[in-house]
Scaffold this active site. Structure first.
Site, mmCIF file in Angstrom:
data_model
loop_
_atom_site.group_PDB
_atom_site.id
_atom_site.type_symbol
_atom_site.label_atom_id
_atom_site.label_comp_id
_atom_site.label_asym_id
_atom_site.label_seq_id
_atom_site.Cartn_x
_atom_site.Cartn_y
_atom_site.Cartn_z
ATOM 1 N N LYS A 144 -4.612 28.324 -59.542
ATOM 2 C CA LYS A 144 -4.267 28.336 -58.120
ATOM 3 C C LYS A 144 -5.547 28.549 -57.305
ATOM 4 O O LYS A 144 -6.360 29.406 -57.632
ATOM 5 C CB LYS A 144 -3.273 29.459 -57.833
ATOM 6 C CG LYS A 144 -2.700 29.433 -56.413
ATOM 7 C CD LYS A 144 -1.538 30.413 -56.260
ATOM 8 C CE LYS A 144 -1.044 30.480 -54.833
ATOM 9 N NZ LYS A 144 -0.511 29.210 -54.321
ATOM 10 N N HIS A 158 -0.260 34.734 -59.861
ATOM 11 C CA HIS A 158 -0.140 33.314 -60.204
ATOM 12 C C HIS A 158 -1.120 32.970 -61.319
ATOM 13 O O HIS A 158 -2.101 33.687 -61.556
ATOM 14 C CB HIS A 158 -0.427 32.441 -58.979
ATOM 15 C CG HIS A 158 0.708 32.394 -58.003
ATOM 16 N ND1 HIS A 158 0.887 33.369 -57.036
ATOM 17 C CD2 HIS A 158 1.741 31.523 -57.851
ATOM 18 C CE1 HIS A 158 1.976 33.075 -56.326
ATOM 19 N NE2 HIS A 158 2.511 31.970 -56.798
#
Lengths: 265, 265, 265, 265
Positions: C159, C155
């Site tokens: 995040k 990601h």
């Protein structure tokens, strides 16, 4: 000390990314913009995210005269205006980093001589995609040792041409660095035509087109017992800004014309 | 003209691959082997695939005296014998390409001086994996432009150490080429410990261990809007032979000691 | 015949994608929207891309009374309003497809009974990401045959949590379908802590965080001589719309409450 | 209780892997082998790794008469002998798991009826590659939801045909589960022929051939904002043994003829 930047073409796709980038970069300071529209307005009236009042000029010369502290011009407008802005920047001792295309050989030579004479850098960069340029550079280097190579490029299904320009460019660079050769088994056979892809100097190029893809390429080198893969995935236009940033810093150090990102990596 | 090759350690894992490689390479010619066993026998009695009668010696000096046409020694025996074979090769004007390890600083210096004096090349190569060395070289270069990087290495589930030596080496090389930095969000949190992998100078290393895997590594660089990945997949020991081949050709051209494959790429 | 759709929450991130999707889909027809703001206005005054004048209501009951031809409600507003909208839809014989969360067990039971009694479908779907749900389904199936598995999720570096919720959910589903086991060599050792990732029931989870990544996961199964990989790459919120579309069609055919996309694949 | 196994064709490529597998599996016990050579010898005289004295027969009937405890025949010999071995096994109440090919429709029907009548299982499995069969199964399932798909298969450069049989089979299975469609932009153009690969019912197949590759395939589904990829990597023949193992266990439970691994997954 911060580098003072002027951006030409701030409302374009690349230009608006460049505005964001320069505003976010602590070492850069945006001092003015050149835009054939919006003369006399300030940038915050166009981009709500911009907080400071940065003046907009439709005339490059006037812009540079009013901003004698300008160090670098990021030129991202249109081909017709690109040369004029670049020339004017050099005359006011502002170093150009140019993304617009369409310069003639004569113009390039003239810009180079002018820059050399005035001990200034000038960069014309047809492709700011730093990651893609590195991929091509590494691919060319690897080809010296691993002459067998296939290229797979993947793009969204709205793309019209296959293979992509980057894939062709990569294959051409690899070609410069390996002896001509035919890949695969000599008796290899396509039971459905096209299976082995497009052929460029013996290098095989495969184009995948699907919704959900953006812009991706992998260059796969194979030799007995191993493969080496160089892969670039590009999600959006913000990926060009690393290249622009690099050039703004670099143009302060060099003398004369530099053409293409690969020459400074 | 062919390069005449002597192989030390022809029965080992690397050595037997080297025998195959030299026999298949039209520019190389295997003239003799050094093996502490099998003195006086010929190679075809050990390797059924070898067709010619290549003599085996347990004594390096005797080998080189009998084969004055030898150009290169590929030394793949054991550390205890490696230095002796290498020294003897140089004394008989045979250029060593050495894969055995355990040389002292003093020995390296002595070999270098001897090689320089006699205008000969001598290569000591702890890792012949050309693809892996290129991967590390490219990773180091990319780190100059893309400081954010994670490394994923994948190996068979019989491997004991994690991360792999290559992953650690890659991270160390990257570290030399980027400013120290912490990656990820400052408030990042592992809800299960270990999720973010091992940390080496801020670089994250992830080790996958599964049956069916052999030896794989990918180095992923990320910057806004793009990622650049350098990936190496190694299937078996034959992958080292490209490196050996390269060195055999190279050692004919250089002077003095060369240590490590990366220095000649 | 087209399916007539009402969208609740048209200005939200998911809602605005749903408006686009319904407008572009030839089998769907947007007849009204429910929005706690903008009562009495029409959608084209909010979304310049919408061409037809679609009425907006702040009251669900009034909306359904005025649009007796409505077939399906796509509910994408907020948890507080979700139940009320869903209930009202069922009472007016409009089938709900609900992306809002926070329903109690009692509410779910009540909605199910009501839907059953009235021979209508009602779908509550916490995750519309069709591709991710398929990845999880395939991973669970594969685990029956290949019990050794590592999960790598990647990601963007903004995040906060690692591993991702999807990675944890995937590991839990796999756990249901394989006997508990320890993976890797029993004497495996982390020379840098965290290298082997997070451990969930013996499954290893690795979280990569880099700028330029969006949301990616690969589930890698290994067994002697082979690996099987299921990989999902999500670029943006538009990826949820395939799931919404599927549900709008499906809710017309089913009876009673359906919870979760996996149950209908 | 262990399953007693007879292997026909123990010296073949698949057969010798099967010997290893059965010997290593605690639930299986190898009781005899069928081999047109080596009648009367024992397996340890052929395979040094086998420790117990397992008898070899050139006649299937005699083998099954001498080993009334045999439960399963793993038939991996040659097409000419396959039917005879299979028939004989069934007559002696030994359940066949058959990897040899070339059975006629009439033979298949006969074997099925015989197995049904005697309440026994019989499996004919043209492809034991469990991972590849799962990949195809998942690809077929995914095609229901994601009709846009490209297939990339990668093999060593000694492979003669392109695309691979598995790629063609995968595309055919996908075709059964999606409406016929043309992929890519309607005005898409190949500037070098073959770039977009082979076309099978609108699905694009790309064949990469390089030294260092073994046998790999990825099936990539794309839809707005996401891609879903199913990938299989096969390193060597040992990868078939998971499928054989599964079938030996399964054939004990089923009745009648089962054709193909996909039918039991």
């Amino acid at each position: 000390m911060a580098i003072n930047v002027v951006i030409a073409g701030p409302r374009g796709k690349m230009g608006s990314e460049a505005v964001k980038m320069v505003e976010n970069e602590t070492n850069f300071r945006l001092v003015a913009c050149i835009d054939h529209k919006n003369n006399g307005r300030t940038l915050d009236t166009i981009f709500p995210d911009v907080e400071r009042s940065i003046p907009i000029y439709d005339d490059a010369t006037k812009c540079f005269e009013n901003h004698k502290d300008a160090d670098v011009l990021i030129e991202l407008s249109v081909p017709q205006a690109g040369y004029k802005h670049t020339k004017s920047a050099l005359e006011h001792h502002v170093r150009p980093v140019v993304g617009t295309t369409g310069f003639t050989e004569v113009q390039l030579k003239e810009l180079d001589e002018f820059a050399q004479r005035n001990n200034m850098g000038c960069m014309i960069i047809p492709n700011f995609a730093l990651g893609a340029v590195l991929m091509m550079k590494f691919a060319k280097m690897a080809a010296t040792y691993f002459p067998d190579v296939d290229i797979i490029e993947k793009h969204h299904d709205q793309k019209l041409d296959a293979p992509s320009g980057t894939a062709i460019k990569t294959a051409e660079l690899i070609s410069e660095n390996r002896k001509a050769k035919t890949q695969g088994h000599p008796k290899e056979e396509e039971t459905i035509p096209g299976a082995r892809g497009a052929d460029l100097d013996g290098i095989k190029l495969h184009s995948v087109r699907l919704p959900g893809l953006v812009a991706h390429q992998e260059v796969i080198f194979g030799s007995p017992g191993q493969t080496l893969t160089i892969k670039h995935d590009s999600m959006d236009r913000s990926s060009f800004m690393d290249g622009v940033k690099l050039c703004v810093n670099k143009v302060m150090e060099v003398k004369g014309l530099i053409y293409g990102l690969d020459t400074i990596l």
